[in-house]
Design an enzyme around this catalytic site. Structure first.
Site, mmCIF file in Angstrom:
data_model
loop_
_atom_site.group_PDB
_atom_site.id
_atom_site.type_symbol
_atom_site.label_atom_id
_atom_site.label_comp_id
_atom_site.label_asym_id
_atom_site.label_seq_id
_atom_site.Cartn_x
_atom_site.Cartn_y
_atom_site.Cartn_z
ATOM 1 N N TYR A 34 17.786 33.835 26.126
ATOM 2 C CA TYR A 34 17.169 32.605 25.624
ATOM 3 C C TYR A 34 18.118 31.456 25.926
ATOM 4 O O TYR A 34 19.315 31.544 25.658
ATOM 5 C CB TYR A 34 16.941 32.713 24.111
ATOM 6 N N ASP B 45 25.712 30.381 30.196
ATOM 7 C CA ASP B 45 25.273 29.738 28.956
ATOM 8 C C ASP B 45 26.124 30.267 27.804
ATOM 9 O O ASP B 45 25.981 31.409 27.374
ATOM 10 C CB ASP B 45 23.784 30.026 28.739
ATOM 11 N N LYS C 130 26.222 24.584 19.402
ATOM 12 C CA LYS C 130 26.542 25.263 18.144
ATOM 13 C C LYS C 130 27.952 24.911 17.609
ATOM 14 O O LYS C 130 28.132 23.856 17.043
ATOM 15 C CB LYS C 130 26.329 26.762 18.302
HETATM 16 C C1 LIG Z 1 22.380 31.015 24.440
HETATM 17 C C2 LIG Z 1 21.599 29.834 23.954
HETATM 18 N N1 LIG Z 1 21.327 28.834 24.784
HETATM 19 C C3 LIG Z 1 20.655 27.737 24.388
HETATM 20 C C4 LIG Z 1 20.190 27.626 23.098
HETATM 21 C C5 LIG Z 1 19.434 26.398 22.662
HETATM 22 O O1 LIG Z 1 20.210 25.623 21.811
HETATM 23 P P1 LIG Z 1 19.497 24.584 20.799
HETATM 24 O O2 LIG Z 1 18.783 25.403 19.777
HETATM 25 O O3 LIG Z 1 20.654 23.786 20.251
HETATM 26 O O4 LIG Z 1 18.584 23.741 21.616
HETATM 27 C C6 LIG Z 1 20.456 28.653 22.189
HETATM 28 C C7 LIG Z 1 19.967 28.556 20.787
HETATM 29 O O5 LIG Z 1 19.944 29.499 20.035
HETATM 30 C C8 LIG Z 1 21.180 29.779 22.613
HETATM 31 O O6 LIG Z 1 21.459 30.800 21.783
#
Ligand SMILES: Cc1ncc(COP(=O)(O)O)c(C=O)c1O
Length: 440
Positions: A147, A242, A274
């Site tokens: 995700y 990511d 985060k």
């Molecule tokens: C690995 C990863 N990338 C991107 C995101 C998206 O971040 P946001 O919820 O701040 O848009 C998340 C959110 O849980 C994530 O776990």
């Protein structure tokens, strides 16, 4: 503030919320759809504890889905933010804390330069645009079960709420947008090689969670991330790692500190979020200077944001990272290992087959089998229906877990003896509830 003249319960707030918000929540997994019941409305947090509007106290193992590395209301963060707020909350100009936060990120991670944004979704969306702009290619490779936020092109076979709610694809994403996304099985180097053999000169980038945490925790097999890095380099594509979830959490330099730093490779671009916002909306993407120089105003690839680098969010992030020293990481690692052992032994005692998987201090439980889970198919094969009764037994005993079998459990540096004892006491009955669970 909300109306405090008469007491309102979580249920009261949920009914009010359902009238004015779709599903009563502002992000789908908060809605408890996978575990049943209505969400708990939290009012305050301190250290490892959350208190709901009914006055119940919980040990928090969600940590706002990752940001609260130090626990809630850490004094260093609260002091820094309180002082900053008094001086104004947003200027729409460059300001000192964003420079200091960018310097801290550059010092800890393999990025030469960084651009600050407001959410992880923005970070991955912008990193992909930059990769496409830099390479002049369109195709994006992602892995099923990963995700990366709710970016149109990246929602195909996604983890997190998309798998929790069993949403097969997403209405509203045009087919031509996902037509440029190649979805491969995670940890499958042969599939990566085959995709590059066929389409290598059209692939702009591979995006991968540095260690997936959104289908449960499914760590990369040894050498998998390095293989991605080597393959991208050979074909002129970019590797986007990511680290929105893992960044500044699993080590001071994120998951890269566990593999790339040891093996001697680095992603071309990384995304963060985060922890680096300290509980405020701040995120970032960064990487090789020659790639980052393609970003406006230095280069032609446009990206912008009214609140990007917001002085309060960057102050909170900076205070968090500065307090996240080696001692804090050692405490988190120790608490996480202890907790993993407690969970495994309670489930074993109750006769529940399971597997606990970890990436650094992030971990999750797969239900129904002790076999390793290496990809999304393996994660989906688990007996997820055992989780709901387990979750509610833990909640009733004052432990707040992520309300989904497909999410990881987040430990903070504030999880002390008292918090761990509360969890230990709650586990046997919850494990029995999982043992007695029946498929729906
Ligand atoms: C690995 C990863 N990338 C991107 C995101 C998206 O971040 P946001 O919820 O701040 O848009 C998340 C959110 O849980 C994530 O776990």
């Amino acid at each position: 503030m909300y109306d405090v003249t008469s007491h309102q319960s979580s249920e009261d707030f949920f009914q009010r919320a359902l009238a004015v918000s779709p599903g009563g929540v502002n992000s789908p997994v908060r809605a408890f759809r996978a575990v049943g019941g209505g969400p708990v409305f939290m009012e305050s947090g301190v250290g490892p504890w959350l208190t709901d509007v009914d006055g119940n106290r919980y040990v928090d193992l969600v940590g706002s889905w990752g940001p609260m590395l130090l626990g809630h209301a850490h004094p260093a963060v609260i002091d820094a933010v309180t002082a900053a707020v008094a001086g104004g909350t947003s200027f729409g100009t460059p300001s000192p804390p964003e420079v200091a936060l960018a310097e801290e990120i550059v010092a800890r991670t393999p990025v030469d330069q960084v651009r600050l944004v407001s959410s992880g979704t923005e970070a991955t969306m912008s990193a992909i645009r930059l990769a496409r702009g830099f390479t002049g290619r369109d195709l994006v490779v992602k892995f099923s079960g990963c995700y990366h936020g709710h970016v149109d092109a990246l929602l195909a076979e996604a983890g997190s709420g998309v798998v929790t709610l069993g949403i097969p694809g997403t209405p509203g994403v045009p087919a031509h947008v996902t037509a440029d996304t190649i979805v491969l099985p995670y940890n499958d180097t042969a599939a990566v090689d085959a995709a590059f053999a066929e389409l290598g000169d059209r692939i702009a980038c591979v995006i991968t969670e540095a260690s997936p945490g959104n289908m449960g925790v499914v760590p990369p097999l040894p050498g998998f991330n390095q293989h991605l890095s080597d393959t991208c380099t050979r074909h002129g594509a970019l590797l986007i790692s990511d680290e929105v979830m893992t960044g500044f959490r699993v080590t001071r330099s994120g998951h890269w500190g566990l593999d790339g730093a040891v093996e001697g490779w680095r992603p071309d671009l990384l995304t963060f979020g985060k922890v680096m916002g300290g509980g405020f909306p701040a995120a970032a993407f960064g990487g090789r200077a020659d790639v980052m120089q393609h970003l406006a105003p230095a280069g032609p690839v446009y990206q912008a944001g009214t609140l990007s680098g917001n002085p309060i969010a960057t102050t909170a992030g900076l205070a968090t990272l500065r307090a996240a020293d080696e001692a804090a990481y050692a405490r988190i690692d120790a608490a996480s290992s202890h907790l993993q052992r407690l969970v495994a032994s309670a489930l074993t005692d109750a006769g529940v087959a399971h597997r606990v998987q970890a990436a650094g201090s992030m971990f999750s439980v797969f239900w129904g089998s002790a076999d390793p889970v290496v990809d999304f198919a393996g994660a989906q094969a688990q007996e997820a229906w055992r989780f709901g009764p387990f979750f509610h037994a833990m909640l009733d005993a004052g432990v707040y877990l992520p309300p989904s079998a497909f999410e990881c459990w987040f430990v903070s540096a504030a999880h002390d003896e008292e918090a761990l004892s509360r969890i230990e006491a709650a586990l046997p009955a919850a494990a029995q509830a999982a043992a007695a669970a029946q498929p729906a």
